[in-house]
Design an enzyme around this catalytic site. Structure first.
Site, PDB file in Angstrom:
ATOM      1  CB  SER A 129      -0.970  -0.051   1.185  1.00  0.00           C
ATOM      2  OG  SER A 129      -1.950   0.951   1.091  1.00  0.00           O
ATOM      3  CD  GLU A 188      -4.966  -4.134  -4.251  1.00  0.00           C
ATOM      4  OE1 GLU A 188      -4.667  -3.014  -3.808  1.00  0.00           O
ATOM      5  OE2 GLU A 188      -4.140  -5.055  -4.418  1.00  0.00           O
ATOM      6  CG  HIS A 240      -5.533  -2.217  -0.546  1.00  0.00           C
ATOM      7  ND1 HIS A 240      -4.623  -1.878  -1.524  1.00  0.00           N
ATOM      8  CD2 HIS A 240      -5.120  -1.576   0.586  1.00  0.00           C
ATOM      9  CE1 HIS A 240      -3.713  -1.065  -1.026  1.00  0.00           C
ATOM     10  NE2 HIS A 240      -3.978  -0.881   0.257  1.00  0.00           N
TER      11      HIS A 240
END
Length: 262
Positions: A129, A188, A240
């Site tokens: 991330s 995602e 994610h």
């Protein structure tokens, strides 16, 4: 894992401060129980170290014995939980990420190298991330610092300059031959930029301009650069959050010199 123990690794904890004494880092060090090779252990530096410690599986660590188990340096914060949003945003994004990169290079790595036998030719930086975004930022800033770079679900939309600078890069400096791995989950996507309240309308426009498939495009571009090995993989059904563990597992195996999938 540090509390329950492992038959494959033992754990130590170090504390490192920034040069100005304003930032404090907790390093959880995973040391293979196997003795180091003559060249030293491969070494893997992992961002969001608190969460890495929470996600480590004994089974994953056991798999590494089939290769060369790496020394694990999990870089986190001295907190009770797994994430500190304010600190990781400061360290992994924007202009202040340069200060964290300097702490990593001038404080954390020298301390690790002074205490443990590590192979300076087999160093990996891993992040997810915002951490994945930092991995790519650091690659562009100091490509000699690591040999392998693993960016999972990198938030390129948040920092368009990293994507733009990567796509405009023509070559890395002579003597560097990075291996770059970008991975992402099929489920995602970009957040609703129009509702983003973290900047000006111009910043929102720049964020919106980053393509949805920016990770793939960047990997494909990096693969065209001389001496660079770069690849991209999308994992079916993963969102994610789920990509954290998926990417951690494959990163551990790659750092040990094993195929990514057992």
């Amino acid at each position: 894992m540090a509390e329950t123990g492992s038959t494959h690794y033992r754990f130590e904890r170090l504390h490192i401060d920034s040069p100005d004494g304003q930032r404090h880092y907790r390093l959880d060090i995973g040391i293979p129980r196997n003795p180091p090779p003559a060249s030293g252990y491969p070494v893997m530096y992992l961002l969001d170290g608190n969460n890495v410690m929470a996600e480590l599986h004994e089974g994953w660590l056991g798999e590494l014995d089939a290769g060369t188990p790496p020394l694990l340096v999990m870089i986190g914060y001295d907190i009770d939980g797994t994430y500190d949003g304010e600190q990781r945003t400061r360290d992994y994004t924007g202009a202040t990420s340069e200060a964290f990169l300097q702490v990593l290079e001038s404080r954390i790595k020298p301390e690790v190298q002074a205490r443990y036998s590590v192979d300076l030719g087999r160093q990996t930086l891993w992040g997810h991330s915002f951490g994945g975004l930092f991995v790519l930022y650091a690659l562009l800033q100091q490509p000699h610092a690591f040999q392998t770079w693993i960016a999972a679900s990198a938030s390129l939309w948040y920092q368009p300059t990293t994507f733009d600078n990567g796509m405009s890069l023509k070559a890395f400096p002579a003597g560097t031959a990075p291996t770059v791995r970008l991975v992402k989950g099929e489920r995602e996507g970009k957040p609703p930029i129009a509702q983003f309240d973290g900047g000006s309308p111009e910043r929102r426009r720049e964020m919106s301009a980053v393509p949805r498939d920016a990770n793939r495009l960047l990997a494909e571009h990096l693969a065209t650069l001389p001496g660079t090995e770069a690849s991209y993989q999308e994992f079916n059904g993963r969102n994610h959050g789920q990509m954290f563990g998926t990417a951690l597992h494959l990163g551990l195996r790659r750092a040990a010199g094993l195929p990514e999938q057992p």
